[in-house]
Each structure stands twice: as structure tokens, then as C-alpha cells.
Scaffold this active site. Structure first.
Site, short mmCIF file in Angstrom:
data_model
loop_
_atom_site.label_atom_id
_atom_site.label_comp_id
_atom_site.label_asym_id
_atom_site.label_seq_id
_atom_site.Cartn_x
_atom_site.Cartn_y
_atom_site.Cartn_z
N CYS A 54 -66.40 33.00 -6.88
CA CYS A 54 -66.06 32.16 -5.84
C CYS A 54 -67.59 31.79 -5.02
CB CYS A 54 -65.84 33.81 -5.67
SG CYS A 54 -64.42 34.24 -6.85
N ARG A 79 -69.25 24.51 -8.69
CA ARG A 79 -69.24 26.23 -8.76
C ARG A 79 -67.44 26.79 -9.86
NH1 ARG A 79 -72.25 30.03 -5.79
NH2 ARG A 79 -71.39 31.84 -6.51
N TRP A 115 -61.70 31.54 -7.58
CA TRP A 115 -61.97 31.56 -8.93
C TRP A 115 -61.55 32.85 -9.50
CZ3 TRP A 115 -63.54 33.72 -13.69
CH2 TRP A 115 -63.67 32.57 -14.86
N ASN A 160 -65.77 37.67 -2.33
CA ASN A 160 -66.45 37.37 -3.99
C ASN A 160 -66.70 38.85 -5.01
OD1 ASN A 160 -67.69 36.48 -6.68
ND2 ASN A 160 -69.29 35.10 -5.39
N GLY A 161 -66.56 38.93 -6.19
CA GLY A 161 -67.07 40.40 -7.00
C GLY A 161 -65.65 40.68 -8.05
N GLU A 163 -76.40 24.62 -28.81
CA GLU A 163 -76.51 23.54 -27.27
C GLU A 163 -75.96 22.41 -27.61
OE1 GLU A 163 -77.01 24.72 -24.76
OE2 GLU A 163 -77.11 23.03 -23.18
N LYS A 207 -72.42 22.15 -25.09
CA LYS A 207 -72.15 21.15 -24.55
C LYS A 207 -71.12 19.81 -24.89
CE LYS A 207 -74.39 21.69 -22.06
NZ LYS A 207 -75.41 22.85 -21.42
N GLU A 261 -67.91 22.54 -24.31
CA GLU A 261 -67.57 22.37 -22.82
C GLU A 261 -67.00 21.10 -21.90
OE1 GLU A 261 -70.58 24.24 -20.64
OE2 GLU A 261 -72.03 23.71 -20.85
N HIS A 267 -73.28 27.61 -47.94
CA HIS A 267 -72.33 28.43 -47.95
C HIS A 267 -70.97 29.26 -47.32
CE1 HIS A 267 -76.25 30.51 -48.92
NE2 HIS A 267 -76.79 29.51 -48.83
N LYS A 279 -69.61 27.84 -12.55
CA LYS A 279 -71.57 27.37 -12.72
C LYS A 279 -72.18 28.95 -12.06
CE LYS A 279 -74.81 24.98 -12.86
NZ LYS A 279 -75.11 24.42 -14.54
#
Ligand code: F6R
Length: 609
Positions: free
Chosen positions: A2, A27, A70, A96-97, A482, A486, A489, A505, A604
Site C-alpha cells: 500500500c 510498489r 495491496w 497502510n499496515g 538469486e 529473478k 519472479e 543427491h 516492491k
């Protein structure tokens, strides 16, 4: 997640609110809305563009609040979008929260004859403020009283029809800052929408409330004791928050790699005396001399940067390190943590809820906490005892790229500083050698970026894959994670990462001609080992994409897909192998026509747990 905006002053609030909402789109959100004094509220589910189309040209006023939502409690519908109001439609509030006791409060409100119309926890807050906003009670008193009754996290901006020349903003656990302009006061949940209007900002701390009028503002606690707050100057420039002609922020941010490393290193290397200087740690250096154990924490990419940090600190400074995901660390039993332990929290946004909580747990143990943070003045930067800023500039693309390479670079600097402070004669290369190679990194990265087309060709050829495996050893092991993150996502392709030595294994059972492996194999101490692993994969029909500084001729017998990177010392090589992986993920997602800067379901800045 948010985003919150507000404005009060001599100008029309609507343009700032709308531009600001567009600036906060990165975001992640699923509905948006705004309230302007004298005009009322407009909300839409979906994109800000849809909201903008619904706003009449005369929708103007000197005060207003706005929000991108969001969804957490309740579907992303127009009804659940913010601003929310109380029953009498006097109070308008954006939040927001998460209000943890919202069900309890909803019950209490029902007892007063107040029924909520939406499924959200945020409306409960608007109704509660409305309930306390009796005739003659100033807005800030009603807000302060209501906030003392809620549990959870909030950043809020509140407007009232009865007091159109006032806004109240408050925070607990969710970021909020004020911009102090010549023509009025701005509220924002992150710095980027402020940049076009003012550089002078004040960050609200938990439990603080700002009361804004057209020509004055005050910051106070919830009991309304006025606080003397510092005004700080934002040093981010507006261009750095724009696309500069690139199709996507992500590509722009990858291409900024060389300057990002230069900015991260600026003023921090003393080449003559072969030492690294970190001003942000100066006050805690005495304590750092005695530390015996380090815990690194963060989420997502920041956690992977922490895994590289672990190896760097152990190799360069010889101090034992453990790394834990913040969402796990915060719930672990902290058994007798010795006081010579330090926690290093890594975060680009500086607002990640889990990382912030892990810091709070560490503080309860009385240990030193440090931050590796990009967003200046953010909650994590302020919650930690000391720290090192990345100076990577605003990162807008949802997938972290430039911040990640900067985080690894900061860990090299921290490791060098610790080596000197602890007089460590540990392992690895000499300080002089590391410093020399650090200064060459921008040129190395430039040369990788110049060969972007090689990566793009390979990406095009593999863009229809359904799965991918990333492998690496030691410094390349976190980079494999990483790289896989990438790809998943932004291209929504299933990708996994493994230590190359783990293949036998289990994961090698997955390999067939449709399951390519991206092998990270710079010419380091483990090159031969990884080469054996890719031979084994090829023997089972698996396709290989090799990222290497090794011998192309020799590797070309195994695969045609080779991405060359320059050779540097082993501990800096992960910074270089990261760049082609970022480009590869970008090119695959581009080929698949996906919304690279705003991938589905992602935000974000993850300001809720
Ligand atoms: C991945 C990504 C996320 C973040 C994570 C932590 O590309 O961006 O995994 O790294 O959400 O965010 P910060 O660093 O802001 O704490």
C-alpha cells in the site's frame, strides 16, 4: 505494498495525488483512490489510469489524501479500496499496515450502533476515529485516542469534512514521511513522489502523529506532546527515479551497475593506506573490535546478499557468521546470545516488516544491530544502532538488481573493515589486492553489459522453457539462488537453485532435454568441480548455459550457450556473475511479453508480515 499520499497547502492537491499514485505503482497494488477536500472521494479497483479517467477536470481542492491498496483483508474491490470513511462520512482515512484487533473493535463498534460496510481492517480505524470525533473535538484528538486502542501496524493519513483545512498523519510500524515544501506540506509513504516537490523531509517515528495545516505543521506523540523533529535533506535526484529512455526500470537499473558500484565505493576506499573507511560504523568501531559472532538477516534477494556476506566476512575477516531469513529469525528461540554478537540486517527499502521485527528481537537480546540499507532515513536505517548505506539510488523495478550488487559490495567493505579492526590475518587475498579489484569492478561490469546481445540471444532461445535449474558452488551458490529468484519472479518460470555438489543427491533426476541448467562457473578454486557436474548433466541430455570466465574452447565441447564474464578474484566474482543472470531473466520475461517492472502478486516494499 500500500502507498499513502497527502497534501495540504496553497496549490490544488489533485495533481500531486494523481502523479504520486502513478509514482507509487511500482510498489504493487490492486486498487486506488483519493479524497479531496470540498470534492469528495473517488475509488477504483485496478490501475491508477482507470482512477484518473474517472476524475473530473474541476476535481480540485487545497487538501487531499490518496492510496494504492495491496489487498490483505478483503478482495481488491472498489468497496474495499481506500479512502475509507466513518458512518457519517465525516472522516476519510487511508491506511497502510494491519490492524490486528480489528475484529474485536468491529464488535465494540457494533455495540455503539456502528456497522462496517467493507471487509477491511482499515475501515474499522476510520469508524473508530469517527466514533471519538464528537462535536468540538479536534481531529488530532480523535485520531490519537483511536490509535491508542488499536494493535498492529499503521501508517495513516486522515482528513475531515468538518475541518477541511487540516490533515493528520500517524505511524506505527509502517513508513510515513512529511515533505516540507514552499507551497505546502506533503505526506508520502516513500520518498519517490516527494522528489518533484521538495527535498526537505521529516520521518515520522512509531507512535508519532503530524498535524498539518495550510501554513504550519506540528509533530506530536499520541498524547499530543509536541516534539522537536529534525528536517533532513533527501539527496536522491529526480532523474534517478525515472526511466531515462529505457523500456523498463529493471533494465535501466541493471545498466546502472557500473555507477552503482562507484557510488557504493565512493569515499570509502583509502587506496594509499590499503584500508576501507565506513563513516556509518565509526561510532561502533570499539564494539566491533571485540565481536566474535555475526548474524546476518534479510528477506529475498537481501537474504541472498547476506549469504554472500557470510562467505566474505569469514574469508576476509575470519569471523564466524550465520545467516537466517528474517521471517524465521524473528520467531526463533534466541538462546543466550553472547553480547559480543552483532546482527546485520540487509534491506533495500529499509521497510521490510520481517527484517524490522528481527532487529527488534535482536535488540531485546542487547546485541549491537547494524543495517545495510539503501533507502536513507527508512525504518530499518533508524532502528539499527549504526550501518552502511548502499547509495545505489532509488530502485523502482520490483525485482531487485542494482541494490543486490551494491549489498554484496558493502559486505566486501564491511569484511575489510572488520579485518583491520580485529587485526585479522585471515585467509583469502590481501587487502590491497581486494581494493584494487574493487576499483576495477565498474569496468568489468561495463564489459558484461556491452555483451548484452549474447545473453539476449540465449534468453530468446530458452524463453519457452517451463523449468530451469541454477547451480553454483561457494560464492556462486547464493548467486544461483538469486538467479533463480529473478527468473521466477518476472518470467513466472519455475526455477530452482542447488549447490552444484548436491546434483547427485537428488536434483539430477529432474534433468532431461527440456530442463536447462544455468551453471555459474567462473575460473575459481571450484571451477573443475562444477565442470564435472555439468558433464554429468550433459551426459543425461540436459542443456547447459554456462556463465564463466573459463576456457571457452574447452567448454564449447559441452555447450554452445556460453556467457563470458571477466576474471577477478574469487570473492568478487559473485558480483560479476549476477549481472548476466539479471539480464537473462529480463530478456526471458521480455520475450514472453510480461509486465517486468510490476510482476503479478508482488510488491516492491513488503511492509506487512
Ligand atoms: C527480489 C526482491 C525481494 C526483496 C525482498 C527484501 O527481487 O526484490 O526478494 O529483496 O522483498 O526487500 P528489502 O531489500 O527491501 O528488504
Amino acid at each position: 505494498m500500500c502507498g499513502i499520499l497527502g497534501y495540504i497547502g496553497s496549490k490544488n492537491a489533485t495533481p500531486y495525488l494523481l502523479e504520486g499514485l502513478k509514482g507509487l505503482e511500482y510498489r504493487g497494488y490492486d486498487s486506488a483512490g483519493l479524497y479531496v477536500a470540498g470534492q469528495g472521494v473517488i475509488k477504483r479497483s485496478g490501475k491508477v489510469a482507470k482512477l484518473e479517467e474517472s476524475i473530473p477536470s474541476d476535481f480540485a481542492g487545497n487538501a487531499g489524501i490518496a492510496h494504492t491498496r495491496w489487498a490483505t483483508h478483503g478482495a481488491p474491490t472498489e468497496l474495499n479500496a481506500h479512502p475509507h470513511c466513518d458512518q457519517s462520512k465525516t472522516i476519510w482515512l487511508v491506511h497502510n499496515g494491519i490492524i490486528e484487533n480489528y475484529l474485536e473493535i468491529r464488535e465494540q463498534l457494533l455495540g455503539f450502533g456502528i456497522a462496517c460496510a467493507t471487509e477491511t481492517d482499515s475501515e474499522v480505524l476510520a469508524q473508530l476515529v469517527g466514533h471519538h470525533y464528537a462535536e468540538g473535538v479536534p481531529l488530532e484528538v480523535a485520531v490519537g485516542t483511536a490509535l491508542q486502542e488499536v494493535r498492529g501496524a499503521y501508517g495513516i493519513a486522515v482528513a475531515s469534512v468538518r475541518e477541511p483545512d487540516k490533515l493528520v498523519a500517524a505511524r506505527f510500524g509502517s513508513p510515513l514521511m512529511l515533505g516540507i515544501g514552499d507551497d505546502g506540506y506533503y505526506i508520502a509513504s516513500d520518498a519517490s513522489p516527494l522528489l518533484a516537490h521538495t527535498r526537505n523531509v521529516t520521518y515520522l517515528n512509531d507512535g508519532e502523529m503530524a498535524v498539518l495545516e495550510k501554513d504550519s505543521y506540528e509533530i506530536m506523540n499520541l498524547s499530543r506532546d509536541v516534539l522537536d523533529k529534525k528536517v533532513e535533506v533527501l539527496d536522491w535526484d529526480i532523474e534517478s527515479a525515472q526511466k531515462k529512455g529505457y523500456e523498463h526500470f529493471m533494465l535501466k537499473e541493471i545498466m546502472e551497475g557500473p555507477e552503482v558500484i562507484e557510488n557504493t565505493l565512493r569515499g570509502r576506499l583509502d587506496i594509499e593506506n590499503s584500508t576501507a573507511k565506513l563513516g556509518g560504523l565509526a561510532d561502533v568501531e570499539e564494539r566491533l573490535k571485540a565481536i566474535k559472532r555475526i548474524i546476518i538477516t534479510g528477506c529475498g534477494s537481501a537474504y541472498y546478499a547476506g549469504l554472500v556476506g557470510e562467505l566474505l566476512i569469514e574469508e576476509i575477516a575470519g569471523i564466524p557468521v550465520e545467516v537466517e531469513i528474517a521471517s524465521e529469525l524473528r520467531y526463533r528461540r534466541w538462546t543466550a546470545v553472547p553480547e559480543d554478537t552483532v546482527l546485520i540486517a540487509v534491506s533495500q527499502s529499509g521497510e521490510t516488516a520481517d527484517t524490522l521485527e528481527a532487529i527488534r528481537e535482536a535488540k531485546k537480546q542487547g546485541i549491537l544491530t547494524l543495517g545495510v540499507v539503501n533507502a536513507v532515513g527508512s525504518s530499518i536505517a533508524r532502528a539499527t544502532d549504526a550501518g552502511v548505506y548502499n547509495h545505489a539510488g532509488p530502485e523502482i523495478g520490483v525485482a531487485s538488481t542494482k541494490a543486490f550488487i551494491s549489498q554484496m559490495t558493502v559486505f566486501v567493505l564491511i569484511a575489510l573493515r572488520l579485518r583491520e579492526l580485529q587485526n585479522s590475518t585471515a585467509y583469502s587475498n590481501s587487502t590491497q589486492e581486494i581494493i584494487q579489484e574493487l576499483t576495477r569492478l565498474p569496468a568489468y561490469i561495463r564489459s558484461i553489459l556491452q555483451n548484452k546481445d549474447v545473453v539476449s540471444d540465449i534468453a530468446k532461445r530458452h524463453a519457452d522453457m517451463r523449468d530451469a535449474l541454477y547451480i553454483g558452488r561457494k560464492f556462486q551458490f547464493p548467486i544461483a539462488y538469486e538467479g533463480a529468484l529473478k527468473l521466477k519472479e518476472i518470467s513466472y518460470i519455475h526455477a530452482e537453485a542447488y549447490g552444484a555438489g548436491e546434483m547427485k543427491h537428488g536434483p539430477i533426476a529432474l534433468i532431461d532435454e527440456n530442463f536447462p541448467t544455468i551453471a555459474l562457473m567462473p575460473k575459481d578454486s571450484l571451477y573443475e568441480k562444477t565442470r564435472s557436474n555439468i558433464e554429468e548433466i550433459r551426459a543425461r541430455g540436459g542443456k547447459i548455459i554456462a556463465v564463466t570466465s573459463g576456457d571457452t574452447q574447452e567448454l564449447s565441447k559441452i555447450t554452445a550457450d556460453i556467457i563470458m564474464i571477466p576474471q577477478t578474484i574469487e570473492c568478487l566474482q559473485p558480483i560479476l556473475t549476477t549481472i548476466p543472470l539479471q539480464l537473462f531473466a529480463y530478456c526471458v520475461a521480455h520475450e514472453r511479453g510480461l509486465p517486468i517492472d510490476m510482476p503479478r502478486n508482488l510488491a516492491k516494499s513488503v511492509t506487512v508480515e
